[in-house]
Design an enzyme around this catalytic site. Sequence first.
Site, PDB file in Angstrom:
ATOM      1  N   LYS A  82       0.405  -1.126  -0.295  1.00 50.81           N
ATOM      2  CA  LYS A  82       0.160   0.076  -0.114  1.00 50.81           C
ATOM      3  C   LYS A  82       0.699   1.352  -0.090  1.00 50.81           C
ATOM      4  CE  LYS A  82      -4.106  -2.013   2.420  1.00 50.81           C
ATOM      5  NZ  LYS A  82      -5.196  -1.699   2.749  1.00 50.81           N
ATOM      6  N   THR A 103      -2.665  -6.973  13.441  1.00 55.86           N
ATOM      7  CA  THR A 103      -2.745  -6.696  11.689  1.00 55.86           C
ATOM      8  C   THR A 103      -2.301  -5.495  12.083  1.00 55.86           C
ATOM      9  OG1 THR A 103      -3.304  -8.553  11.708  1.00 55.86           O
ATOM     10  CG2 THR A 103      -2.490  -7.147   9.667  1.00 55.86           C
TER      11      THR A 103
END
Length: 266
Positions: free
Chosen positions: A159, A237
């Site tokens: 990302k 996460t």
Amino acid sequence: MAKYTLDKLRSTLIRLEDTIIFALIERAQFAYNASIYQKGALEFKGATGELSFLEYFLWETEKVHAKVRRYTSPDEYAFTSPLPDPILPPLEFDKFLAPNDINVNHKIMDIYLKELVPHICSQQEGDDRNYGSSVTRDIEALQALSKRIHYGKFIAESKFRSNPKEYTQLALIEDREKIDELLTNKAVERKVLERLRRKALVYGQTLDEEQEGKNIHLRIPVELVVDLYKQWVIPLTKEVEIEYLIQRGQQFAANNDQQTEGFKDE
């Protein structure tokens, strides 16, 4: 790098879902065996009173794994230390991730012991003396959870590469809330939880009923698996991803001073 696209990275996360669910199912067949988690509660050769049986077994296991270079891989993280050097020659891994020091295994261990094992073994309370089998399954579950949660670094890097400017801006001011918003895809998260519910139902069946899906004898509670991800795996996460992106953005800015000058003010 083509193999690090979001679609390919997510396929790895989907495969790890199976590994985690089966590890929990395997642990659920044994009693809770509280003594294996308490320091000094279990007498065994090599016991010092400083480590629980799980901690001792995990350390010994990771020593062997370290010798065959498991923890030189960028997607593997040890719970214990110190560990021996590998006995095999080093491998060359793709340099996809930026250097970082993020390891949340201590949080994974805490959640596993306090929130997961008591519920996993709720139908097998007490002590069945299967200590070695129990900790072997514990270690498999812990390692799978660790790999899945730390794999968020690969998602974060993918990302970042698609939007380095905005992530760097936010990293320079350490705006964790905005980074979280930029990272989060609610639709994907809903699909993950829906898929986990289906998998837990199918994988947990003992198949002693005539019609699939109507089995009332599940080897692991379906909602336990869903709640594990919703309350712990996904948030942890994200924590890994956010901390990675802060370090990544700050490194990027430091290495590209002229390109990133004025990012904070835009």
